[in-house]
Design a protein around this motif. Structure first.
Motif, short mmCIF file in Angstrom:
data_model
loop_
_atom_site.label_atom_id
_atom_site.label_comp_id
_atom_site.label_asym_id
_atom_site.label_seq_id
_atom_site.Cartn_x
_atom_site.Cartn_y
_atom_site.Cartn_z
N GLN A 138 -11.29 -12.11 5.76
CA GLN A 138 -11.40 -11.55 4.42
C GLN A 138 -11.22 -10.03 4.44
O GLN A 138 -10.57 -9.45 3.58
CB GLN A 138 -12.77 -11.92 3.83
N GLU A 139 -11.83 -9.39 5.45
CA GLU A 139 -11.70 -7.94 5.55
C GLU A 139 -10.25 -7.55 5.79
O GLU A 139 -9.75 -6.57 5.20
CB GLU A 139 -12.57 -7.42 6.68
N ALA A 140 -9.54 -8.34 6.62
CA ALA A 140 -8.13 -8.04 6.89
C ALA A 140 -7.30 -8.15 5.62
O ALA A 140 -6.39 -7.34 5.37
CB ALA A 140 -7.61 -8.99 7.97
N LEU A 141 -7.59 -9.16 4.81
CA LEU A 141 -6.84 -9.34 3.56
C LEU A 141 -7.09 -8.17 2.60
O LEU A 141 -6.16 -7.68 1.95
CB LEU A 141 -7.24 -10.66 2.90
N LEU A 142 -8.31 -7.70 2.54
CA LEU A 142 -8.60 -6.58 1.67
C LEU A 142 -7.92 -5.30 2.16
O LEU A 142 -7.43 -4.49 1.37
CB LEU A 142 -10.11 -6.37 1.55
N ARG A 143 -7.89 -5.13 3.48
CA ARG A 143 -7.23 -3.94 4.00
C ARG A 143 -5.72 -4.00 3.76
O ARG A 143 -5.09 -2.99 3.46
CB ARG A 143 -7.53 -3.79 5.49
N GLU A 144 -5.20 -5.19 3.85
CA GLU A 144 -3.76 -5.34 3.60
C GLU A 144 -3.46 -5.06 2.13
O GLU A 144 -2.45 -4.42 1.79
CB GLU A 144 -3.31 -6.75 3.97
N LEU A 145 -4.36 -5.49 1.26
CA LEU A 145 -4.18 -5.21 -0.16
C LEU A 145 -4.25 -3.71 -0.42
O LEU A 145 -3.43 -3.17 -1.18
CB LEU A 145 -5.26 -5.93 -0.98
N ALA A 146 -5.19 -3.05 0.21
CA ALA A 146 -5.29 -1.61 0.03
C ALA A 146 -4.05 -0.90 0.56
O ALA A 146 -3.57 0.06 -0.03
CB ALA A 146 -6.54 -1.09 0.75
N ARG A 147 -3.51 -1.40 1.71
CA ARG A 147 -2.31 -0.78 2.26
C ARG A 147 -1.12 -0.96 1.34
O ARG A 147 -0.34 -0.02 1.11
CB ARG A 147 -2.01 -1.38 3.63
N LEU A 148 -0.98 -2.17 0.78
CA LEU A 148 0.15 -2.43 -0.12
C LEU A 148 0.06 -1.56 -1.37
O LEU A 148 1.07 -1.19 -1.94
CB LEU A 148 0.18 -3.91 -0.51
N ARG A 149 -1.19 -1.24 -1.81
CA ARG A 149 -1.35 -0.41 -3.00
C ARG A 149 -1.32 1.08 -2.67
O ARG A 149 -1.40 1.91 -3.55
CB ARG A 149 -2.69 -0.74 -3.70
#
Length: 376
Positions: free
Chosen positions: A338-349
């Protein structure tokens, strides 16, 4: 004539009874011994009192106008000192002994008011309800019908005052003999006595009992509201009229809603993702379950209004609103995935600098989550 009574009172010879009384009242206020105690004033007060006694009495005035002695043979006992009643002076000052009614007083008196507390749920306060209330109160005695006497008997005329309710007493003063009246000691001023009291109410004319009262409570009442029910209180002594009954509303606390005036407030907690992406929530209202749309990007602390879903307005149409306050729940523990997914979302944004770190003042994705969690 030795004395010109018209001149003493300062009135014309054709003055009517009202003019004579007004003139006497005016002079009596100025010359009364309590106001002016000097001897000359006392003599003057005696003169105006004697003049008023003559001119206010039709027969004495008739004799006086024709030159005869108003206190001579055939006339009533004359002179203030010879028996003018003290109540006549009170009449002259205030009218009918200061406005008080003469004669026997009634045994019937108005009953007391009563207040009872009525506990109600929020929904009952909002929409109104009908309640059956049990009231402990005084009612007319069924045995004597409020008269206070034993069956088959009635109050009897007082032997002391002859039914007048008052007795007279003659006393001497510097003005002469003064006749004063007071309540009769034999009957207490009622003019009648109860020889045989009612065995049920002991002459009170009422008994205590428990009765059931059906009451319609209007919509929109709240904690502390008072409702007056005229004539539903206690019956008065002697079978007198009933007082009023007051209902004091006590609103019980609600597990979900808090009432502020006619508006209702509640709080719902939604997940972070639902706040970010939007969602449809099912919430409870006083009218039953309802669907509420949560817009994407909803922040913690925002209020979603449901118009017309509050309580009814007391004594008017319409209702208040229901305001749903949103609290966004931020997860306190994340799985690695879950943390990885949130970090990926932050990176994409483009909202996150080096992994796990933020530049000073940068308001990235996780920073906003933090602020939302802290209620900023």
């Amino acid at each position: 004539m030795a004395n010109d009574y018209y001149a003493v009172l300062g009135v014309r010879r054709d003055a009517d009874a009202d003019e004579i009384k007004k003139a006497y009242r005016r002079l009596a206020r100025e010359l009364h011994p309590d106001v002016n105690p000097d001897p000359e004033t006392q003599e003057r007060f005696k003169e105006i009192t004697q003049a008023y006694e003559v001119l206010s009495d039709t027969e004495k005035r008739y004799r006086y106008d024709r030159g005869a002695d108003p206190f001579g043979p055939g006339a009533a006992a004359g002179g203030f000192g010879a028996g003018m009643q003290f109540s006549d002076i009170m009449d002259a000052f205030f009218g009918a002994a200061g406005g008080a009614a003469r004669g026997p007083r009634s045994r019937a008196r108005r009953g007391r008011n009563a207040t009872i507390r009525v506990e109600m749920d929020l929904a009952e306060c909002a929409f109104g309800t009908t309640r059956e209330l049990t009231v402990d109160t005084a009612v007319v005695c069924p045995t004597c019908s409020g008269e206070g006497t034993a069956p088959g008997t009635h109050p009897q005329t007082c032997d002391v005052c002859g039914g007048r309710g008052e007795v007279s007493q003659v006393t001497r003063s510097f003005l002469g003999q003064v006749m004063a009246t007071r309540p009769c000691p034999g009957c207490g001023g009622y003019g009648t006595v109860i020889r045989r009291p009612c065995p049920e109410c002991d002459a009170d004319g009422r008994v205590r009992t428990r009765r059931t009262l059906k009451v319609r409570i209007p919509a929109g009442v709240e904690d502390g509201t008072h409702i007056q029910l005229a004539g539903e209180g206690e019956t008065g002594p002697g079978g007198g009229p009933q007082g009023d009954l007051f209902l004091e509303i006590v609103q019980r606390p609600h597990p979900i809603f808090e009432r502020q005036g006619d508006d209702l407030h509640c709080t719902v907690t939604i997940p972070m993702v639902a706040a970010a992406l939007g969602a449809t929530l099912k919430v409870d209202t006083l009218d039953g379950p309802a669907d509420v749309d949560v817009r994407p990007g909803t922040q913690s602390g925002q209020a979603i209004p449901l118009y017309g879903q509050g309580t009814a307005h007391l004594n008017s149409s319409g209702r208040g609103d229901l305001l749903i306050h949103v609290t966004v729940e931020t997860p306190t523990k994340l799985e690695p995935e879950q943390e990885a997914l949130l970090r990926e979302l932050a990176r994409l944004r483009g909202e996150e600098s080096p992994p796990g770190r933020f530049a000073p003042g940068q308001q990235g994705f996780f920073s906003r989550l933090r602020d939302a969690f802290n209620g900023r």
